[in-house]
Motif scaffolding. Structure first.
Motif, PDB file in Angstrom:
ATOM      1  N   ASP A 104       0.857  -1.193   0.000  1.00 41.06           N
ATOM      2  CA  ASP A 104       0.000   0.000   0.000  1.00 41.06           C
ATOM      3  C   ASP A 104       0.890   1.239   0.000  1.00 41.06           C
ATOM      4  OD1 ASP A 104      -1.872   1.972   0.301  1.00 41.06           O
ATOM      5  OD2 ASP A 104      -2.733   1.194   2.167  1.00 41.06           O
ATOM      6  N   LEU A 105       1.434   1.556  -1.173  1.00 46.74           N
ATOM      7  CA  LEU A 105       2.362   2.675  -1.284  1.00 46.74           C
ATOM      8  C   LEU A 105       1.682   4.000  -0.967  1.00 46.74           C
ATOM      9  CD1 LEU A 105       5.151   3.776  -2.009  1.00 46.74           C
ATOM     10  CD2 LEU A 105       4.457   3.738  -4.412  1.00 46.74           C
ATOM     11  N   HIS A 106       0.468   4.178  -1.453  1.00 48.13           N
ATOM     12  CA  HIS A 106      -0.239   5.433  -1.177  1.00 48.13           C
ATOM     13  C   HIS A 106      -0.544   5.580   0.318  1.00 48.13           C
ATOM     14  CE1 HIS A 106      -0.808   7.102  -5.190  1.00 48.13           C
ATOM     15  NE2 HIS A 106      -0.907   5.855  -5.609  1.00 48.13           N
ATOM     16  N   GLY A 107      -0.861   4.465   0.980  1.00 48.01           N
ATOM     17  CA  GLY A 107      -1.070   4.519   2.423  1.00 48.01           C
ATOM     18  C   GLY A 107       0.197   4.934   3.147  1.00 48.01           C
ATOM     19  N   ALA A 108       1.346   4.390   2.707  1.00 51.96           N
ATOM     20  CA  ALA A 108       2.631   4.744   3.324  1.00 51.96           C
ATOM     21  C   ALA A 108       2.939   6.221   3.122  1.00 51.96           C
ATOM     22  CB  ALA A 108       3.749   3.886   2.733  1.00 51.96           C
ATOM     23  N   ILE A 109       2.693   6.732   1.910  1.00 50.04           N
ATOM     24  CA  ILE A 109       2.976   8.137   1.610  1.00 50.04           C
ATOM     25  C   ILE A 109       2.050   9.056   2.410  1.00 50.04           C
ATOM     26  CG2 ILE A 109       2.917   9.894  -0.200  1.00 50.04           C
ATOM     27  CD1 ILE A 109       3.844   7.701  -2.168  1.00 50.04           C
ATOM     28  N   ARG A 110       0.763   8.697   2.477  1.00 56.17           N
ATOM     29  CA  ARG A 110      -0.168   9.513   3.265  1.00 56.17           C
ATOM     30  C   ARG A 110       0.243   9.538   4.734  1.00 56.17           C
ATOM     31  NH1 ARG A 110      -4.130   6.936   0.112  1.00 56.17           N
ATOM     32  NH2 ARG A 110      -4.513   5.438   1.803  1.00 56.17           N
ATOM     33  N   TYR A 111       0.704   8.380   5.214  1.00 61.11           N
ATOM     34  CA  TYR A 111       1.070   8.293   6.629  1.00 61.11           C
ATOM     35  C   TYR A 111       2.270   9.188   6.945  1.00 61.11           C
ATOM     36  CZ  TYR A 111       2.411   6.403  11.138  1.00 61.11           C
ATOM     37  OH  TYR A 111       2.748   6.287  12.462  1.00 61.11           O
ATOM     38  N   ILE A 112       3.340   9.093   6.177  1.00 61.54           N
ATOM     39  CA  ILE A 112       4.545   9.876   6.500  1.00 61.54           C
ATOM     40  C   ILE A 112       4.343  11.371   6.251  1.00 61.54           C
ATOM     41  CG2 ILE A 112       6.096   7.931   6.038  1.00 61.54           C
ATOM     42  CD1 ILE A 112       6.879   9.536   3.440  1.00 61.54           C
ATOM     43  N   ARG A 113       3.388  11.693   5.377  1.00 61.44           N
ATOM     44  CA  ARG A 113       3.158  13.102   5.062  1.00 61.44           C
ATOM     45  C   ARG A 113       2.647  13.882   6.282  1.00 61.44           C
ATOM     46  NH1 ARG A 113      -0.166  15.275  -0.285  1.00 61.44           N
ATOM     47  NH2 ARG A 113       0.718  17.386  -0.290  1.00 61.44           N
ATOM     48  N   GLN A 114       2.113  13.175   7.277  1.00 61.39           N
ATOM     49  CA  GLN A 114       1.623  13.824   8.490  1.00 61.39           C
ATOM     50  C   GLN A 114       2.747  14.404   9.343  1.00 61.39           C
ATOM     51  OE1 GLN A 114      -1.355  11.322  10.714  1.00 61.39           O
ATOM     52  NE2 GLN A 114      -0.664   9.782   9.238  1.00 61.39           N
ATOM     53  N   PHE A 115       3.971  13.925   9.131  1.00 60.44           N
ATOM     54  CA  PHE A 115       5.069  14.228  10.041  1.00 60.44           C
ATOM     55  C   PHE A 115       6.087  15.148   9.368  1.00 60.44           C
ATOM     56  CE2 PHE A 115       3.385   9.983  10.894  1.00 60.44           C
ATOM     57  CZ  PHE A 115       2.988  10.125  12.223  1.00 60.44           C
ATOM     58  N   PRO A 116       6.220  16.375   9.854  1.00 61.11           N
ATOM     59  CA  PRO A 116       7.165  17.322   9.240  1.00 61.11           C
ATOM     60  C   PRO A 116       8.591  16.790   9.166  1.00 61.11           C
ATOM     61  CG  PRO A 116       5.730  18.454  10.792  1.00 61.11           C
ATOM     62  CD  PRO A 116       5.468  16.986  10.960  1.00 61.11           C
ATOM     63  N   GLN A 117       8.998  15.974  10.154  1.00 58.05           N
ATOM     64  CA  GLN A 117      10.364  15.464  10.168  1.00 58.05           C
ATOM     65  C   GLN A 117      10.596  14.416   9.082  1.00 58.05           C
ATOM     66  OE1 GLN A 117       8.010  14.992  12.426  1.00 58.05           O
ATOM     67  NE2 GLN A 117       8.261  13.115  13.621  1.00 58.05           N
ATOM     68  N   GLN A 118       9.517  13.971   8.423  1.00 63.99           N
ATOM     69  CA  GLN A 118       9.645  12.999   7.326  1.00 63.99           C
ATOM     70  C   GLN A 118       9.534  13.673   5.958  1.00 63.99           C
ATOM     71  OE1 GLN A 118      10.568   9.969   7.952  1.00 63.99           O
ATOM     72  NE2 GLN A 118      10.431  10.284  10.168  1.00 63.99           N
ATOM     73  N   ARG A 119       9.735  14.978   5.911  1.00 65.62           N
ATOM     74  CA  ARG A 119       9.595  15.726   4.661  1.00 65.62           C
ATOM     75  C   ARG A 119      10.556  15.208   3.589  1.00 65.62           C
ATOM     76  NH1 ARG A 119       9.834  20.327   6.752  1.00 65.62           N
ATOM     77  NH2 ARG A 119      12.080  20.617   6.583  1.00 65.62           N
ATOM     78  N   ASP A 120      11.806  14.923   3.986  1.00 65.77           N
ATOM     79  CA  ASP A 120      12.781  14.443   3.005  1.00 65.77           C
ATOM     80  C   ASP A 120      12.363  13.098   2.422  1.00 65.77           C
ATOM     81  OD1 ASP A 120      14.284  16.693   3.398  1.00 65.77           O
ATOM     82  OD2 ASP A 120      15.798  15.727   4.659  1.00 65.77           O
TER      83      ASP A 120
END
Length: 303
Positions: free
Chosen positions: A14-30
């Motif tokens: 679930d790549l889109h789920g993974a991307i949506r999840y990390i997008r919540q966290f500013p420290q995961q911007r990179d």
């Protein structure tokens, strides 16, 4: 960020789920921008190998984008992959299926460049493994139905190790597999050889696969993974692996044996414990081992 939740999305494909999840966290911007570069802008990875091999591996990267990011149907994505590979192998009009193409042509091409190659599917998706060296050692492995010695091939110098490794940018991925002849293959860089993780999640997990494959009874990928994951739970004393399996669980993707097996384990725990929702954090290791042993014994009787 809860890494186990993030990894759960990846293992389920679930790549889109993974991307949506990390997008919540500013420290995961990179990390988010890295996903966008590869999957949105098609800035594919270049490997430190011959240009012709990079072209073949780019075809697989395009397949990953098709099936995980663009959500193209699996069969259509696989057909596109096959046609790209046929063209790169100089045989665009050949009547050959993808598995034969990998086994006959790509294996030969990679071998010519001094590399091992293994194609086929992992968890219902195509994705190659390629590595440089291997050596064989032996381990005695205890399983619920006895102790047996297994040949273990230690593989090193990996170029690529299928789609979970690719989607996670090398953070997680398969640690090994078992052949139909009972040989266990171990991706050497994935393991601390003194750890419970190696003893249980590699040796016991793959030895159970080898035992079941050699039993002569036809078993689905889901059933093989179900039994091997239960063995992990039975013998794990230092780690609560049920937490990981809860994150991986997915009943929908019929071809992802890992995700469906994890779902089946969570469902089995729920039935035995008499609760609609199992919270792995509230269970002791001893409780987990006991329930897992009960489920494994039931699977033995039903074979």
């Amino acid at each position: 960020m809860d890494k186990s939740m993030y990894y759960g999305y990846i293992v389920k494909g679930d790549l889109h789920g993974a991307i949506r999840y990390i997008r919540q966290f500013p420290q995961q911007r990179d990390l988010y921008h890295r996903f966008m570069a590869v999957f949105e802008q098609e800035q594919y990875i270049t490997y430190p190998i011959d240009t012709s091999l990079n072209a073949l591996l780019r075809a697989y990267q395009q397949y990953y984008r098709d099936v995980f990011y663009l959500c193209i149907h699996k069969k259509q994505a696989a057909d596109k992959l096959k046609n790209r590979l046929k063209a790169l192998c100089g045989m665009p009009n050949a009547n050959i299926d993808l598995c034969d193409l990998e086994q006959k042509e790509l294996t030969r091409i990679f071998r010519y460049h001094g590399l091992h190659f293994l194609g086929g599917q992992t968890g219902g998706y195509y994705g190659p493994y390629s590595w440089q060296t291997s050596k064989t050692v032996s381990y005695e492995v205890e399983l619920p139905d006895g102790i047996q010695t297994y040949a273990v091939k230690l593989l090193d110098g990996f170029i690529t190790r299928s789609w979970i490794d690719y989607l996670s940018f090398g953070e997680i991925g398969p640690g090994g597999w078992a052949d139909r002849d009972g040989t266990i293959h171990c991706i050497q860089s994935s393991w601390d050889f003194q750890s419970e993780s190696f003893r249980v999640s590699l040796l016991k997990h793959e030895a159970q696969h080898a035992r079941d494959i050699q039993s002569g009874k036809e078993m689905s990928s889901e059933e093989l993974e179900y039994r091997a994951k239960l063995v992990e739970l039975i013998y794990s004393r230092e780690r609560n692996l049920l937490k990981e399996f809860a994150q991986e669980a997915d009943p929908i993707d019929m071809e992802n044996g890992h995700a469906r097996a994890a779902y089946r384990i969570m469902k089995g725990f729920s039935e035995i414990l008499g609760t609609d929702a199992v919270d792995p954090a509230r269970l002791s290791i001893e409780q987990i081992q006991t329930v897992a042993a009960t489920l494994f014994e039931k699977s033995q009787r039903n074979r």
